[in-house]
Design a protein around this motif. Sequence first.
Motif, mmCIF file in Angstrom:
data_model
loop_
_atom_site.group_PDB
_atom_site.id
_atom_site.type_symbol
_atom_site.label_atom_id
_atom_site.label_comp_id
_atom_site.label_asym_id
_atom_site.label_seq_id
_atom_site.Cartn_x
_atom_site.Cartn_y
_atom_site.Cartn_z
ATOM 1 N N LEU A 403 0.835 -1.202 0.000
ATOM 2 C CA LEU A 403 0.000 0.000 0.000
ATOM 3 C C LEU A 403 0.870 1.253 0.000
ATOM 4 O O LEU A 403 0.544 2.253 -0.660
ATOM 5 C CB LEU A 403 -0.936 -0.019 1.205
ATOM 6 N N GLN A 404 1.986 1.202 0.705
ATOM 7 C CA GLN A 404 2.921 2.325 0.669
ATOM 8 C C GLN A 404 3.428 2.568 -0.753
ATOM 9 O O GLN A 404 3.507 3.715 -1.206
ATOM 10 C CB GLN A 404 4.107 2.059 1.599
ATOM 11 N N ARG A 405 3.752 1.473 -1.455
ATOM 12 C CA ARG A 405 4.245 1.625 -2.831
ATOM 13 C C ARG A 405 3.184 2.253 -3.724
ATOM 14 O O ARG A 405 3.489 3.106 -4.565
ATOM 15 C CB ARG A 405 4.678 0.269 -3.389
ATOM 16 N N ALA A 406 1.931 1.817 -3.569
ATOM 17 C CA ALA A 406 0.863 2.367 -4.398
ATOM 18 C C ALA A 406 0.682 3.858 -4.141
ATOM 19 O O ALA A 406 0.538 4.652 -5.083
ATOM 20 C CB ALA A 406 -0.433 1.608 -4.126
ATOM 21 N N LEU A 407 0.704 4.256 -2.875
ATOM 22 C CA LEU A 407 0.550 5.675 -2.553
ATOM 23 C C LEU A 407 1.768 6.481 -2.995
ATOM 24 O O LEU A 407 1.638 7.617 -3.464
ATOM 25 C CB LEU A 407 0.317 5.843 -1.051
ATOM 26 N N MET A 408 2.955 5.904 -2.861
ATOM 27 C CA MET A 408 4.164 6.599 -3.321
ATOM 28 C C MET A 408 4.142 6.803 -4.834
ATOM 29 O O MET A 408 4.559 7.850 -5.335
ATOM 30 C CB MET A 408 5.402 5.817 -2.907
ATOM 31 N N SER A 409 3.657 5.813 -5.574
ATOM 32 C CA SER A 409 3.570 5.950 -7.022
ATOM 33 C C SER A 409 2.614 7.070 -7.397
ATOM 34 O O SER A 409 2.904 7.898 -8.276
ATOM 35 C CB SER A 409 3.103 4.622 -7.626
ATOM 36 N N LEU A 410 1.475 7.119 -6.707
ATOM 37 C CA LEU A 410 0.511 8.189 -6.980
ATOM 38 C C LEU A 410 1.095 9.551 -6.615
ATOM 39 O O LEU A 410 0.975 10.521 -7.369
ATOM 40 C CB LEU A 410 -0.773 7.917 -6.202
ATOM 41 N N ARG A 411 1.749 9.605 -5.462
ATOM 42 C CA ARG A 411 2.379 10.865 -5.049
ATOM 43 C C ARG A 411 3.435 11.311 -6.067
ATOM 44 O O ARG A 411 3.562 12.495 -6.365
ATOM 45 C CB ARG A 411 3.036 10.699 -3.681
ATOM 46 N N SER A 412 4.183 10.354 -6.593
ATOM 47 C CA SER A 412 5.239 10.692 -7.543
ATOM 48 C C SER A 412 4.676 11.339 -8.796
ATOM 49 O O SER A 412 5.203 12.345 -9.294
ATOM 50 C CB SER A 412 6.016 9.427 -7.908
ATOM 51 N N VAL A 413 3.567 10.783 -9.314
ATOM 52 C CA VAL A 413 2.945 11.355 -10.503
ATOM 53 C C VAL A 413 2.467 12.778 -10.221
ATOM 54 O O VAL A 413 2.705 13.700 -11.008
ATOM 55 C CB VAL A 413 1.770 10.467 -10.964
ATOM 56 N N LEU A 414 1.807 12.969 -9.084
ATOM 57 C CA LEU A 414 1.285 14.295 -8.748
ATOM 58 C C LEU A 414 2.413 15.279 -8.422
ATOM 59 O O LEU A 414 2.363 16.454 -8.813
ATOM 60 C CB LEU A 414 0.319 14.190 -7.569
ATOM 61 N N ASP A 415 3.430 14.809 -7.710
ATOM 62 C CA ASP A 415 4.532 15.704 -7.345
ATOM 63 C C ASP A 415 5.308 16.167 -8.572
ATOM 64 O O ASP A 415 5.806 17.300 -8.617
ATOM 65 C CB ASP A 415 5.475 15.010 -6.365
ATOM 66 N N ASP A 416 5.441 15.299 -9.577
ATOM 67 C CA ASP A 416 6.111 15.710 -10.817
ATOM 68 C C ASP A 416 5.350 16.864 -11.467
ATOM 69 O O ASP A 416 5.969 17.808 -11.984
ATOM 70 C CB ASP A 416 6.191 14.533 -11.793
ATOM 71 N N LEU A 417 4.041 16.796 -11.428
ATOM 72 C CA LEU A 417 3.242 17.883 -11.991
ATOM 73 C C LEU A 417 3.422 19.164 -11.174
ATOM 74 O O LEU A 417 3.546 20.261 -11.729
ATOM 75 C CB LEU A 417 1.767 17.485 -12.028
ATOM 76 N N ARG A 418 3.452 19.012 -9.850
ATOM 77 C CA ARG A 418 3.654 20.188 -8.993
ATOM 78 C C ARG A 418 5.011 20.832 -9.269
ATOM 79 O O ARG A 418 5.122 22.056 -9.411
ATOM 80 C CB ARG A 418 3.568 19.780 -7.523
ATOM 81 N N ASP A 419 6.050 20.009 -9.351
ATOM 82 C CA ASP A 419 7.395 20.549 -9.582
ATOM 83 C C ASP A 419 7.477 21.261 -10.925
ATOM 84 O O ASP A 419 8.086 22.332 -11.046
ATOM 85 C CB ASP A 419 8.422 19.423 -9.509
ATOM 86 N N ASP A 420 6.842 20.656 -11.952
ATOM 87 C CA ASP A 420 6.844 21.301 -13.261
ATOM 88 C C ASP A 420 6.099 22.628 -13.204
ATOM 89 O O ASP A 420 6.533 23.633 -13.782
ATOM 90 C CB ASP A 420 6.194 20.391 -14.303
ATOM 91 N N ALA A 421 4.979 22.641 -12.504
ATOM 92 C CA ALA A 421 4.191 23.871 -12.395
ATOM 93 C C ALA A 421 4.988 24.966 -11.697
ATOM 94 O O ALA A 421 4.935 26.136 -12.088
ATOM 95 C CB ALA A 421 2.892 23.580 -11.650
ATOM 96 N N GLN A 422 5.736 24.596 -10.661
ATOM 97 C CA GLN A 422 6.520 25.587 -9.929
ATOM 98 C C GLN A 422 7.665 26.129 -10.774
ATOM 99 O O GLN A 422 7.993 27.317 -10.725
ATOM 100 C CB GLN A 422 7.056 24.968 -8.643
ATOM 101 N N ARG A 423 8.270 25.269 -11.605
ATOM 102 C CA ARG A 423 9.369 25.735 -12.459
ATOM 103 C C ARG A 423 8.890 26.741 -13.491
ATOM 104 O O ARG A 423 9.631 27.627 -13.894
ATOM 105 C CB ARG A 423 10.009 24.529 -13.170
#
Length: 428
Positions: A403-423
């Motif tokens: 379950l940790q892996r599943a949530l980390m994968s989801l977080r990774s997809v969303l965080d990549d979008l956040r980082d791109d938006a901030q750049r």
Amino acid sequence: MRRTDPEGQDQGPVRDTPARGHGPVRYGPPLPDDGLPVLPALAAALAAAAGRGGEEPVGGGPALLDAARGYWERRGLPSAPGTAAAGPGAPALLLALTAALGGDVLVPRPCAAWWAPYARLLGRPVFHVPTPAESGGVPDPYALLETVRRVRDEGGDPRLLVLSVADDPTATVAPPELLHATVEAATGEGLHLVSDETWRDTLHAPHATVLLSPAEMVPDRVTVVTDLAGALLPAGWPAAVARFPAGDSGTALHARVLDVLTALGARLAGPVAAAAAHALDEPDPVIDRREAVVRLHARVAAALHTAVVDAGGLARPPQAGRHLYADLEPLRAALGAQGVGDAQELEDFLTARLGMPAPGGHRFGDDLQALRVRLATGPLLGGTDAERLECLTSPAPLELPHLQRALMSLRSVLDDLRDDAQRWEPPR
């Protein structure tokens, strides 16, 4: 075709769903499943009735309807004999109700994906009414009144309002004061209400959340529909029950609905009816499993909400169900760089990246141009029955590796979008 907002202002042409194979009916999202193996006690009830080769009578047999009345009685909704019906899933009951009542249909925006297609199948216009900021499932009362006025001015005949206090897709619970104002507005305009209470038994904080049924407020104008896939039966065993108003009008509506169900051949299979009656009686194993499932999905939904908000998205805190409704408009620039400009493209992008269904908001009557999506918690529980059961029995399911892996994968997809938006943010 063009669209108008609730005030009747032209909003321009309606854009068709862009990709072939993405039709709103055949490819519409199902109810969020709990992702868990069947409760052994329910499997035993079904197996014990497996020798019953016949169907239930139209509208359900005596044992099933008695169990349904007991279920409602325990929730403060007493039901007299002759005021209940059962069908093979809530869609069949809503279709029969829509056909029996006639007229135009009003629904919230957004709303459950399966509500509108059944009205359109009957050739009935469907009008979406905005919901307030704090919750979904119940239209804003002033927007409702304005929509009814506009529809009538244009020659329409609004007769039915479908709503849900515990909502799919927004996972929110409408506050009693809002519900009261909306119900008062609807009944003042002569509308009949269908209250979809599929998710009422999935409150994440049942002792801290006040849930009222519209049938408690205006018993003579509300039909309650509950799909047992919400909290009592597996989705693959379709069964639902409806509670009609008492009195002459309710009796007449009940009779017309039975006529429609008869014409459709919408009967429950005998073994499924036996399992449904067992579940509606709510013996201890059924209650224990339901409460454990609610606790599990509440924890996962809270983690999902945190992931969306931390990444810069917007979402109302989930209060019921097994899903979250996320608004990724703040990440539009980053999503645009990935070729995502509307809800269908967002659905395709997230479904591919997350490896799980992520239906866009347009499936629920929301604006195609809005970057909204419903995320379900069930697919995060694991890939095998053993993993999913481990989530159910663990005192700390969020610490389980899968379950940790599943949530980390989801977080990774969303965080990549956040980082791109901030750049790409312009300098201040």
